[in-house]
Structures are given as structure tokens and as C-alpha cells.
Design an enzyme around this catalytic site. Structure first.
Site, PDB file in Angstrom:
ATOM      1  N   SER A  29     -32.521  16.070  11.280  1.00 11.03           N
ATOM      2  CA  SER A  29     -32.603  17.489  11.612  1.00 11.03           C
ATOM      3  C   SER A  29     -32.511  17.675  13.118  1.00 11.03           C
ATOM      4  CB  SER A  29     -33.909  18.078  11.061  1.00 11.03           C
ATOM      5  OG  SER A  29     -33.881  19.486  11.108  1.00 11.03           O
ATOM      6  N   ASN A  30     -32.912  18.827  13.623  1.00  6.85           N
ATOM      7  CA  ASN A  30     -32.878  19.088  15.063  1.00  6.85           C
ATOM      8  C   ASN A  30     -34.060  19.988  15.430  1.00  6.85           C
ATOM      9  OD1 ASN A  30     -31.977  21.985  14.906  1.00  6.85           O
ATOM     10  ND2 ASN A  30     -30.262  20.999  13.848  1.00  6.85           N
ATOM     11  N   TYR A  31     -34.202  20.288  16.702  1.00 10.98           N
ATOM     12  CA  TYR A  31     -35.389  20.996  17.191  1.00 10.98           C
ATOM     13  C   TYR A  31     -35.303  22.513  17.109  1.00 10.98           C
ATOM     14  CZ  TYR A  31     -37.063  16.542  19.028  1.00 10.98           C
ATOM     15  OH  TYR A  31     -37.504  15.254  19.143  1.00 10.98           O
TER      16      TYR A  31
END
Ligand code: C5P
Length: 224
Positions: A29-31
Site C-alpha cells: 500500500s502507500n501512505y
């Protein structure tokens, strides 16, 4: 107020990150926090739009009056979004969609053993570009481009490639801009080349400015 060109318009907004399953307990995923997309949803609803917010996993409450659809992966977000491609007036891609996903998610849990293991990733569909490809002249497509300092040209390229009407470029390597903060520095680029640099604003204020620009587009194209 009743005077907004967005009054009664069907607006679809994607927000947040996506999660791409590696196995039953792990993901890529990512932030992305979803804050920008949620701020736009809130602002659009206030202007009388009928808002659908398609969001990946975030820790934010749905704005009142907004239809919220929760999804996890890019494929799920794409499927949820496609339902609206033919019928929305405005599509805003504010989600940080994972560009790639594991080719074959493993059932259960990958066992620890070998010193090195390989993960094959395959490309996800570009949701916004998919909308851009098939939109009519009465529909508007708006995107975001998170770039480094020199990325203005990249943002212009994306605007053209994805057939967008407007793109909001933001710096990812600047303090107070980008993921997981409450402020943003946006540069709006229209498909006519018009470029507007906004100052450092809260994401709520940036959302209002973005919607002002979209309303302007609606008026120019007599989409009201
Ligand atoms: O190409 P890039 O990922 O930088 O483009 C960002 C824009 O495209 C954002 O508006 C994002 O929401 C959208 N996007 C998308 N689906 C993808 C990748 C990006 O809708 N798979």
C-alpha cells in the site's frame, strides 16, 4: 445557494490508498490518508452536488450527505468506479491507486524459509484514464499528479494522456504538501494550458479552490 453549476450534478470521487494482497495477512500500500479526497467530497456536497466517494482503507468519517463506498484493492476501486462512468457528470481521481499488484496472492500466509523470495507484480488498471477514454463532451475528468519539484511537465503530460479537463499537481517532496498532512500546495493546470499556482492551504481550502476552478470550467462549457 442554488447558484453553483455543481448543484444537482453527479460527482464521483476516488480517495485514499489501495491495498494489494500479497497473502492472507499482508499487503502492498502507500501512505495516502484520503484527506484531500474527503475534503473535496465535503466541499462538493456543500455546493449541492450528489457525491459518491469511493475510498480505500482510511481513518476518516464519511462527510454527511455523501454516499460512501468502501473498497480495498485497485481492482475493486476500478469495478466500483466503472459503474458510474456512463452516468456521472464529474469524476475526480484523488485516490493514490497502487500502480501494481502481486500477480497471484497466496492463500493463507507465506511461510518464512528461504533467504530470498520473489514477488511478481502486475500493472493495475488506470481508473481515471479509463474514465478519460470513454467520457462524453458533457462529462469532466479531474486528476491529481503527485510529483517532485520538476514535475510540472509530467503533470501536463498526464493531463493529455489521461484525457483530463483539469489536473491538480502537488509536490510530494515539500513539507506541508502531499500525503498525510492537513495542508497542500496545489498547482491547477487546465486542458487549455491555463496554470494557477495556489498558495499553501488547508486541504479544505484547497478543495474549495479546486471546485471553484471546476465550476469555472462548467460555465465555460455551458455545463450548467
Ligand atoms: O499516473 P499517476 O498515478 O501519477 O496519476 C495520478 C492520477 O491518476 C490521480 O488522479 C489518480 O487518482 C489516478 N490514478 C487512477 N488509477 C491508477 C493510477 C492513478 O485513477 N491506477
Amino acid at each position: 445557494s442554488g447558484s453553483s453549476p455543481l448543484q444537482g450534478k453527479s460527482v464521483v470521487i476516488t480517495a485514499g490508498p489501495t491495498r494489494e494482497k500479497i497473502d492472507g495477512v499482508r499487503f502492498i500500500s502507500n501512505y495516502s490518508s484520503g484527506k484531500m479526497g474527503f475534503a473535496i467530497a465535503r466541499a462538493a456536497e456543500k455546493r449541492g452536488a450528489l457525491v459518491t466517494l469511493i475510498t480505500g482503507p482510511v481513518h476518516l468519517p464519511a462527510p454527511p450527505g455523501v454516499e460512501r463506498l468502501d473498497v480495498e484493492s485497485a481492482l475493486e476501486m476500478n469495478a466500483a468506479a466503472e459503474v458510474f462512468f456512463g452516468k456521472c457528470d464529474l469524476f475526480i481521481g484523488a485516490a493514490a491507486v497502487s500502480d501494481y499488484r502481486p500477480a497471484t496472492p497466496i492463500e493463507g500466509k507465506i511461510k518464512k524459509g528461504a533467504e530470498n523470495i520473489e514477488l511478481t507484480l502486475v500493472k493495475n488498471p488506470d481508473i481515471l484514464a479509463g474514465f478519460g477514454r470513454q467520457k462524453s463532451s458533457a462529462q469532466l475528468a479531474v486528476g491529481f499528479a503527485l510529483e517532485t519539484r520538476t514535475g510540472l511537465d509530467n503533470a501536463r503530460k498526464k493531463l493529455a494522456e489521461k484525457n483530463l479537463d483539469l489536473i491538480a499537481f502537488n509536490y510530494f517532496d515539500r513539507k506541508n504538501s502531499g500525503f498525510d498532512v492537513d495542508t497542500n500546495i496545489l498547482t491547477l493546470i487546465g486542458c487549455d494550458g491555463m496554470t494557477t499556482e495556489l498558495p499553501l492551504l488547508t486541504k479544505d481550502a484547497a478543495a474549495e479552490k479546486l471546485l471553484d476552478a471546476i465550476e469555472q470550467l462548467c460555465l465555460e462549457r455551458a455545463l450548467n
